[in-house]
Design a protein around this motif. Sequence first.
Motif, PDB file in Angstrom:
ATOM      1  N   TRP A  42      -7.375   1.234   7.503  1.00  0.00           N
ATOM      2  CA  TRP A  42      -7.807   0.254   6.508  1.00  0.00           C
ATOM      3  C   TRP A  42      -7.061  -1.066   6.699  1.00  0.00           C
ATOM      4  O   TRP A  42      -7.669  -2.153   6.680  1.00  0.00           O
ATOM      5  CB  TRP A  42      -7.563   0.784   5.092  1.00  0.00           C
ATOM      6  CG  TRP A  42      -7.821  -0.247   4.033  1.00  0.00           C
ATOM      7  CD1 TRP A  42      -9.001  -0.530   3.426  1.00  0.00           C
ATOM      8  CD2 TRP A  42      -6.864  -1.180   3.505  1.00  0.00           C
ATOM      9  NE1 TRP A  42      -8.851  -1.562   2.537  1.00  0.00           N
ATOM     10  CE2 TRP A  42      -7.548  -1.989   2.559  1.00  0.00           C
ATOM     11  CE3 TRP A  42      -5.512  -1.389   3.727  1.00  0.00           C
ATOM     12  CZ2 TRP A  42      -6.908  -2.998   1.847  1.00  0.00           C
ATOM     13  CZ3 TRP A  42      -4.869  -2.408   3.025  1.00  0.00           C
ATOM     14  CH2 TRP A  42      -5.576  -3.201   2.092  1.00  0.00           C
ATOM     15  N   LEU A  94      -3.131  -0.637  -3.442  1.00  0.00           N
ATOM     16  CA  LEU A  94      -3.964   0.520  -3.109  1.00  0.00           C
ATOM     17  C   LEU A  94      -3.078   1.739  -2.897  1.00  0.00           C
ATOM     18  O   LEU A  94      -1.913   1.628  -2.536  1.00  0.00           O
ATOM     19  CB  LEU A  94      -4.776   0.280  -1.832  1.00  0.00           C
ATOM     20  CG  LEU A  94      -5.955  -0.667  -1.873  1.00  0.00           C
ATOM     21  CD1 LEU A  94      -5.502  -2.059  -1.476  1.00  0.00           C
ATOM     22  CD2 LEU A  94      -7.033  -0.202  -0.902  1.00  0.00           C
ATOM     23  N   GLU A  97      -6.652   0.867  -7.643  1.00  0.00           N
ATOM     24  CA  GLU A  97      -7.565   1.356  -6.611  1.00  0.00           C
ATOM     25  C   GLU A  97      -6.917   2.512  -5.856  1.00  0.00           C
ATOM     26  O   GLU A  97      -5.923   2.311  -5.145  1.00  0.00           O
ATOM     27  CB  GLU A  97      -7.952   0.250  -5.638  1.00  0.00           C
ATOM     28  CG  GLU A  97      -9.016   0.685  -4.637  1.00  0.00           C
ATOM     29  CD  GLU A  97      -9.550  -0.449  -3.792  1.00  0.00           C
ATOM     30  OE1 GLU A  97     -10.315  -0.164  -2.847  1.00  0.00           O
ATOM     31  OE2 GLU A  97      -9.207  -1.611  -4.071  1.00  0.00           O
ATOM     32  N   MET A  98      -7.474   3.703  -6.004  1.00  0.00           N
ATOM     33  CA  MET A  98      -6.963   4.888  -5.332  1.00  0.00           C
ATOM     34  C   MET A  98      -8.023   5.454  -4.401  1.00  0.00           C
ATOM     35  O   MET A  98      -9.166   5.667  -4.810  1.00  0.00           O
ATOM     36  CB  MET A  98      -6.530   5.949  -6.348  1.00  0.00           C
ATOM     37  CG  MET A  98      -5.354   5.528  -7.204  1.00  0.00           C
ATOM     38  SD  MET A  98      -4.829   6.825  -8.340  1.00  0.00           S
ATOM     39  CE  MET A  98      -4.338   8.120  -7.175  1.00  0.00           C
ATOM     40  N   LYS A  99      -7.638   5.675  -3.163  1.00  0.00           N
ATOM     41  CA  LYS A  99      -8.519   6.288  -2.185  1.00  0.00           C
ATOM     42  C   LYS A  99      -8.036   7.719  -1.969  1.00  0.00           C
ATOM     43  O   LYS A  99      -7.068   7.959  -1.242  1.00  0.00           O
ATOM     44  CB  LYS A  99      -8.525   5.479  -0.886  1.00  0.00           C
ATOM     45  CG  LYS A  99      -9.068   4.060  -1.078  1.00  0.00           C
ATOM     46  CD  LYS A  99      -9.165   3.317   0.238  1.00  0.00           C
ATOM     47  CE  LYS A  99      -9.718   1.909   0.026  1.00  0.00           C
ATOM     48  NZ  LYS A  99     -11.125   1.911  -0.403  1.00  0.00           N
ATOM     49  N   VAL A 102       0.856  -1.181   0.000  1.00  0.00           N
ATOM     50  CA  VAL A 102       0.000   0.000   0.000  1.00  0.00           C
ATOM     51  C   VAL A 102       0.895   1.236   0.000  1.00  0.00           C
ATOM     52  O   VAL A 102       1.855   1.314   0.766  1.00  0.00           O
ATOM     53  CB  VAL A 102      -0.917   0.014   1.244  1.00  0.00           C
ATOM     54  CG1 VAL A 102      -1.718   1.314   1.308  1.00  0.00           C
ATOM     55  CG2 VAL A 102      -1.844  -1.193   1.237  1.00  0.00           C
TER      56      VAL A 102
END
Length: 215
Positions: free
Chosen positions: A87, A46, A68-70, A28
């Motif tokens: 997370w 991520l 997947e980018m938050k 991550v």
Amino acid sequence: MNINILAGGPEEFLPNLHEYYSDNDIWVGVDRGVYTLINKKITPALAFGDFDSVSKEELLVIEGHVKEMKRYEPEKNETDMELALNWAVKQEPVLIRIFGATGGRLDHFLANVHLLVKPVLEKNHINIVLIDNQNILSLKGPGSYKIEMRVDKKYISFVPLTLEVKGLTLRGFKYPLKNRHISIGSTLCISNELISDHGTFSFSEGILLVIRSND
């Protein structure tokens, strides 16, 4: 399963990340740490952050590599690192390694250390460690722990992170202790060493910061 998190701290403090690479691990990236991972040929699963520490060109690279980018606004109540760690804890891995969280800004470093307090208070049994090229840091709650000798990290320090740590006992160390109460601010337990291939430490109350280091 292990989760490895790379924050955006100075690269000169990073160990060789490929030594921690495994097909069973999830990587991550946090803010600029995402770009650093990509540059080191490690694709994060991520990405967390407001990405205010990367250029527009670097952000395009990140968007081209990470599925997947938050993304968050810069004005928020949590740091990007806290969001990523929250997370990671919810995934219930065996181990969480955090890189790029030391060096550079002291406020960021201290905040990252204190992020480990919440899992301890919640009695979460996930092993969480902060790692750089010279140190390994972890927080421990009351209990008994076995610690193995490492030639690359021979110094072991125990630092109270609460007003008092009660009943601290060290066995197998150069400077042993038995049922000592250590107050915050004490340097009694700095730079200890193991005298055999392993030792134990235990205490009954408080939170203890354990730091393994080498010169």
